[in-house]
Each structure stands twice: as C-alpha cells, then as structure tokens.
Write a protein that holds these residues in place. Structure first.
Motif, short mmCIF file in Angstrom:
data_model
loop_
_atom_site.label_atom_id
_atom_site.label_comp_id
_atom_site.label_asym_id
_atom_site.label_seq_id
_atom_site.Cartn_x
_atom_site.Cartn_y
_atom_site.Cartn_z
N ARG A 23 6.46 -4.75 5.91
CA ARG A 23 7.11 -6.06 5.91
C ARG A 23 6.64 -6.89 4.72
O ARG A 23 5.54 -6.68 4.22
N GLY A 24 7.49 -7.85 4.34
CA GLY A 24 7.11 -8.73 3.26
C GLY A 24 8.02 -9.93 3.21
O GLY A 24 9.01 -10.02 3.94
N SER A 25 7.67 -10.87 2.33
CA SER A 25 8.49 -12.07 2.19
C SER A 25 8.23 -12.72 0.84
O SER A 25 7.24 -12.42 0.16
N ILE A 44 11.67 -2.87 -5.37
CA ILE A 44 11.13 -4.04 -4.67
C ILE A 44 9.84 -4.45 -5.36
O ILE A 44 8.95 -3.62 -5.58
N ALA A 45 9.70 -5.73 -5.66
CA ALA A 45 8.48 -6.25 -6.28
C ALA A 45 7.31 -6.09 -5.31
O ALA A 45 7.41 -6.44 -4.13
N MET A 46 6.21 -5.58 -5.80
CA MET A 46 5.04 -5.33 -4.96
C MET A 46 4.47 -6.60 -4.35
O MET A 46 3.91 -6.57 -3.26
N GLY A 47 4.63 -7.72 -5.02
CA GLY A 47 4.10 -8.98 -4.51
C GLY A 47 4.75 -9.45 -3.22
O GLY A 47 4.21 -10.32 -2.55
N GLY A 101 0.17 -7.49 3.77
CA GLY A 101 -0.74 -6.48 4.27
C GLY A 101 -0.80 -5.24 3.41
O GLY A 101 -0.22 -5.18 2.33
N PRO A 102 -1.50 -4.22 3.89
CA PRO A 102 -1.68 -2.99 3.11
C PRO A 102 -0.35 -2.26 2.87
O PRO A 102 0.52 -2.23 3.75
#
Length: 126
Positions: free
Chosen positions: A3-5, A89-92, A96-97
C-alpha cells in the motif's frame, strides 16, 4: 499486498503481489519532475488499484509517456508508457517495507553534477 499514498493522502494505491526491483532514473525529465533522480518500479496495470483517481493529474511529457502526479499536493506518482501494459510507480509512494531494492541506475549520462553514484549497482548511460 503493498500500500501507499501521496503526501496528502488524496491518492492511495494498492499493488497485489511481490514488487519487482526498481531502478533509479537520472534523466533530465525525472530530475525536473522530482527535484532529484527518480526511483520507480514497473508493475502490470492489472495489479495496481487506485483510490482517489480523480485527484490524479497527467502530464503528457512525450508522444509515448505521460507522468502522473497528485493534483492536490503535487506528489510524483506514476510514469506511464501509454503503449505498454505496465506503469512505473514512484518508490516514495509506498508505506512501510517494500521488500525490494534498487537494481540499477539508468540515464546516468544525464545525471546532475552535484552528486556521485557510489552504491556499486550497474550504471547505464541511457
């Protein structure tokens, strides 16, 4: 599941399955978009789920590629080659891991003169 945002949370992503190894792109366009070099990984579009897609803005940076960012906070989100079935997808974005690590540096012929690459990974001129 990963997950990310974006910075403000208006855009949230979920990626199914393991993440591939990302690369670090030092091209002029990535440096101008991100403020440094860009790190991203390529994921089949079918594995990416986006919440808040209405906040995503697209900039057509060439005939073949568009770049996605959050229209609210400006966070770099995607590098999207429109004629392929994957999106970078940008890693930033990831929370989390990620259980992955950089695989290589690309477009080092265009890198900024204010930093050195010293991690021992392969460096491709283009």
């Amino acid at each position: 599941m990963h997950r990310g945002s974006c910075l403000c949370g208006a855009v949230q992503i979920t990626v199914e399955g393991d993440l591939p190894q990302p690369n670090a792109c030092h091209c002029v366009a990535c440096r101008k978009q991100t403020g440094h070099f860009g790190a991203s990984l390529d994921v089949p579009r079918s594995r990416i789920h986006i919440e808040g897609e209405e906040a995503v803005r697209w900039y057509q940076s060439s005939e073949k590629v568009r770049r996605g960012f959050c229209g609210t906070c400006g966070s770099t989100l995607f590098w999207d080659p429109i004629h392929h079935d994957w999106t970078a997808i940008a890693m930033g974005l990831f929370d989390g891991p990620t259980d992955t690590s950089l695989s290589m540096h690309i477009f080092v012929s265009e890198k900024g003169d204010y930093y050195q690459i010293g991690d021992g990974l392969p460096q491709n001129a283009r």
